[in-house]
Design a protein around this motif. Structure first.
Motif, mmCIF file in Angstrom:
data_model
loop_
_atom_site.group_PDB
_atom_site.id
_atom_site.type_symbol
_atom_site.label_atom_id
_atom_site.label_comp_id
_atom_site.label_asym_id
_atom_site.label_seq_id
_atom_site.Cartn_x
_atom_site.Cartn_y
_atom_site.Cartn_z
ATOM 1 N N LEU A 12 0.821 -1.199 0.000
ATOM 2 C CA LEU A 12 0.000 0.000 0.000
ATOM 3 C C LEU A 12 0.860 1.255 0.000
ATOM 4 O O LEU A 12 0.597 2.218 -0.722
ATOM 5 C CB LEU A 12 -0.935 -0.006 1.206
ATOM 6 C CG LEU A 12 -1.839 1.230 1.368
ATOM 7 C CD1 LEU A 12 -2.754 1.355 0.152
ATOM 8 C CD2 LEU A 12 -2.656 1.120 2.646
ATOM 9 N N MET A 13 1.934 1.238 0.788
ATOM 10 C CA MET A 13 2.829 2.398 0.845
ATOM 11 C C MET A 13 3.503 2.631 -0.499
ATOM 12 O O MET A 13 3.645 3.764 -0.956
ATOM 13 C CB MET A 13 3.878 2.194 1.939
ATOM 14 C CG MET A 13 3.322 2.269 3.357
ATOM 15 S SD MET A 13 4.587 2.007 4.606
ATOM 16 C CE MET A 13 5.662 3.375 4.297
ATOM 17 N N ASN A 14 3.906 1.546 -1.162
ATOM 18 C CA ASN A 14 4.522 1.678 -2.485
ATOM 19 C C ASN A 14 3.550 2.263 -3.503
ATOM 20 O O ASN A 14 3.909 3.070 -4.346
ATOM 21 C CB ASN A 14 5.029 0.321 -2.971
ATOM 22 C CG ASN A 14 6.270 -0.128 -2.201
ATOM 23 O OD1 ASN A 14 6.979 0.697 -1.624
ATOM 24 N ND2 ASN A 14 6.528 -1.436 -2.176
ATOM 25 N N THR A 15 2.273 1.819 -3.408
ATOM 26 C CA THR A 15 1.254 2.332 -4.325
ATOM 27 C C THR A 15 1.042 3.826 -4.118
ATOM 28 O O THR A 15 0.966 4.607 -5.065
ATOM 29 C CB THR A 15 -0.067 1.585 -4.129
ATOM 30 O OG1 THR A 15 0.141 0.208 -4.369
ATOM 31 C CG2 THR A 15 -1.128 2.117 -5.090
ATOM 32 N N ILE A 16 0.949 4.258 -2.870
ATOM 33 C CA ILE A 16 0.752 5.670 -2.561
ATOM 34 C C ILE A 16 1.936 6.489 -3.049
ATOM 35 O O ILE A 16 1.789 7.565 -3.637
ATOM 36 C CB ILE A 16 0.530 5.864 -1.049
ATOM 37 C CG1 ILE A 16 -0.792 5.225 -0.622
ATOM 38 C CG2 ILE A 16 0.559 7.343 -0.696
ATOM 39 C CD1 ILE A 16 -1.009 5.233 0.872
ATOM 40 N N THR A 17 3.160 5.973 -2.865
ATOM 41 C CA THR A 17 4.354 6.688 -3.312
ATOM 42 C C THR A 17 4.346 6.876 -4.825
ATOM 43 O O THR A 17 4.651 7.944 -5.355
ATOM 44 C CB THR A 17 5.621 5.924 -2.897
ATOM 45 O OG1 THR A 17 5.642 5.789 -1.485
ATOM 46 C CG2 THR A 17 6.876 6.670 -3.371
ATOM 47 N N ALA A 18 3.950 5.836 -5.552
ATOM 48 C CA ALA A 18 3.904 5.924 -7.009
ATOM 49 C C ALA A 18 2.870 6.941 -7.457
ATOM 50 O O ALA A 18 3.081 7.684 -8.407
ATOM 51 C CB ALA A 18 3.599 4.552 -7.602
ATOM 52 N N GLN A 19 1.714 7.000 -6.741
ATOM 53 C CA GLN A 19 0.669 7.935 -7.125
ATOM 54 C C GLN A 19 1.088 9.368 -6.867
ATOM 55 O O GLN A 19 0.778 10.278 -7.632
ATOM 56 C CB GLN A 19 -0.615 7.611 -6.361
ATOM 57 C CG GLN A 19 -1.280 6.325 -6.812
ATOM 58 C CD GLN A 19 -2.504 6.009 -5.968
ATOM 59 O OE1 GLN A 19 -2.705 6.603 -4.913
ATOM 60 N NE2 GLN A 19 -3.304 5.065 -6.418
ATOM 61 N N VAL A 20 1.827 9.588 -5.764
ATOM 62 C CA VAL A 20 2.221 10.941 -5.410
ATOM 63 C C VAL A 20 3.362 11.433 -6.287
ATOM 64 O O VAL A 20 3.351 12.539 -6.817
ATOM 65 C CB VAL A 20 2.607 11.013 -3.921
ATOM 66 C CG1 VAL A 20 3.217 12.380 -3.596
ATOM 67 C CG2 VAL A 20 1.400 10.751 -3.051
ATOM 68 N N SER A 21 4.394 10.580 -6.471
ATOM 69 C CA SER A 21 5.591 11.022 -7.166
ATOM 70 C C SER A 21 5.458 10.948 -8.675
ATOM 71 O O SER A 21 6.184 11.607 -9.396
ATOM 72 C CB SER A 21 6.792 10.184 -6.717
ATOM 73 O OG SER A 21 6.559 8.811 -6.996
ATOM 74 N N GLY A 22 4.553 10.141 -9.196
ATOM 75 C CA GLY A 22 4.362 10.028 -10.625
ATOM 76 C C GLY A 22 5.247 8.953 -11.229
ATOM 77 O O GLY A 22 5.892 8.161 -10.531
ATOM 78 N N VAL A 23 5.283 8.942 -12.550
ATOM 79 C CA VAL A 23 6.062 7.962 -13.297
ATOM 80 C C VAL A 23 7.237 8.666 -13.943
ATOM 81 O O VAL A 23 7.062 9.685 -14.624
ATOM 82 C CB VAL A 23 5.189 7.278 -14.374
ATOM 83 C CG1 VAL A 23 6.027 6.322 -15.208
ATOM 84 C CG2 VAL A 23 4.024 6.553 -13.722
ATOM 85 N N GLY A 24 8.428 8.146 -13.737
ATOM 86 C CA GLY A 24 9.626 8.735 -14.308
ATOM 87 C C GLY A 24 10.251 7.834 -15.347
ATOM 88 O O GLY A 24 10.355 6.627 -15.148
ATOM 89 N N ILE A 25 10.648 8.412 -16.485
ATOM 90 C CA ILE A 25 11.402 7.696 -17.503
ATOM 91 C C ILE A 25 12.770 8.348 -17.587
ATOM 92 O O ILE A 25 12.904 9.507 -17.984
ATOM 93 C CB ILE A 25 10.693 7.748 -18.875
ATOM 94 C CG1 ILE A 25 9.296 7.124 -18.775
ATOM 95 C CG2 ILE A 25 11.524 7.038 -19.940
ATOM 96 C CD1 ILE A 25 8.503 7.173 -20.055
ATOM 97 N N GLY A 26 13.774 7.608 -17.166
ATOM 98 C CA GLY A 26 15.117 8.159 -17.117
ATOM 99 C C GLY A 26 15.421 8.881 -15.818
ATOM 100 O O GLY A 26 16.468 9.506 -15.683
ATOM 101 N N ASP A 37 13.125 12.437 -18.315
ATOM 102 C CA ASP A 37 14.402 13.073 -18.024
ATOM 103 C C ASP A 37 15.019 13.620 -19.316
ATOM 104 O O ASP A 37 14.764 13.096 -20.410
ATOM 105 C CB ASP A 37 15.345 12.063 -17.377
ATOM 106 C CG ASP A 37 16.642 12.705 -16.933
ATOM 107 O OD1 ASP A 37 16.628 13.476 -15.973
ATOM 108 O OD2 ASP A 37 17.677 12.435 -17.585
ATOM 109 N N ASN A 38 15.836 14.676 -19.196
ATOM 110 C CA ASN A 38 16.412 15.280 -20.395
ATOM 111 C C ASN A 38 17.362 14.340 -21.132
ATOM 112 O O ASN A 38 17.678 14.555 -22.292
ATOM 113 C CB ASN A 38 17.121 16.591 -20.056
ATOM 114 C CG ASN A 38 18.262 16.415 -19.066
ATOM 115 O OD1 ASN A 38 18.556 15.296 -18.653
ATOM 116 N ND2 ASN A 38 18.884 17.520 -18.668
ATOM 117 N N SER A 39 17.816 13.303 -20.463
ATOM 118 C CA SER A 39 18.690 12.343 -21.143
ATOM 119 C C SER A 39 17.913 11.464 -22.122
ATOM 120 O O SER A 39 18.502 10.815 -22.986
ATOM 121 C CB SER A 39 19.397 11.454 -20.110
ATOM 122 O OG SER A 39 18.446 10.686 -19.377
#
Length: 249
Positions: A12-26, A37-39
């Motif tokens: 549950l904590m991991n799910t909440i963290t993903a929802q708050v921080s968003g999805v990152g590529i790079g 990311d700019n890379s």
């Protein structure tokens, strides 16, 4: 039993963290719901490329680039959807507009006369910026009956502009100064001695108008002025090919 409770809690904590921080590529620290990311470099959308989209002229202009828009459903598109776009056609028929001419008499008290060319009612449901581009033609004369050219050597100013909700601010104002000189002064200025030419002139301009939610009235107006003492002037509006473009942001 204790471990059985810990595992769901961690998930549950991991799910909440993903929802708050968003999805990152790079990046492992996304700052938005989707963070590239700019890379990573540029983003490619195949339905917008030269082979899959009719609005992409890449085949004709291989090194060109094209504006990207968002439609009302949030879909990225290359297709421009304006509120009004004459697109090379005549936008204003001088036979059907509210005021086809503006006449200033030589007894006018302030030396200027105003008329409305077009009027629009626009309803918006959110704060909006209205972009307007226009080009309006006109012909300038001394009097209307009989139609007589100007031969007195005095200048007249012909202005066009938009007003919002009948307020005093002028948006996209453009002006031309009309002057037809004459070799013989004073009157009667024989037509054989006139210097100058008749024919259409154009006022062209662009502007941005901020609109709040509700219904607004936009008027395209023309003003003829000569200063004082007032000089007789008759201006025929929209006598050639005119253009209007409107878009809301």
């Amino acid at each position: 039993m204790r471990n059985a409770y810990i595992i769901p809690a961690v998930l549950l904590m991991n799910t909440i963290t993903a929802q708050v921080s968003g999805v990152g590529i790079g990046t492992t620290n996304p700052q938005q719901k989707l963070h590239l990311d700019n890379s990573i470099g540029t983003m490619r959308v195949e339905n917008l490329d030269k082979d899959n989209n009719e609005y992409n002229g890449g085949n004709a202009v291989p090194t060109g680039s094209f504006p990207l828009y968002v439609d009302n459903n949030g879909v990225l598109t290359l297709g421009l959807i304006p509120l009004a776009n004459s697109d090379g056609l005549d936008a204003i028929n001088h036979l059907t507009i509210p005021q086809a001419s503006v006449t200033l008499s030589n007894t006018d008290a302030d030396g200027k006369q105003e008329g409305t060319i077009l009027s629009y009612d626009i309803t918006v449901t959110r704060n909006t910026i209205l972009e307007i581009k226009y080009s309006v033609s006109f012909e300038t004369y001394f009097i209307s009956s009989p139609l007589t050219i100007i031969k007195d050597g005095a200048a007249r100013r012909i202005s066009t502009y938009y007003v919002l909700n009948n307020q005093t601010r002028r948006y996209g104002q453009a002006s031309k100064s009309y002057l037809n000189n004459n070799g013989n002064n004073p009157a009667p200025f024989p037509a054989t001695q006139r210097m100058g030419a008749v024919g259409p002139l154009y006022n062209s301009s662009s502007s941005y108008i901020q609109l709040t939610p509700g219904t607004h009235n936009i008027k395209l107006k023309a003003e003829v002025s000569s200063g004082l003492p007032s000089m007789a002037t008759h201006v025929k509006l929209a006598m050639n090919t005119d253009s209007i473009f409107m878009r809301m942001y």
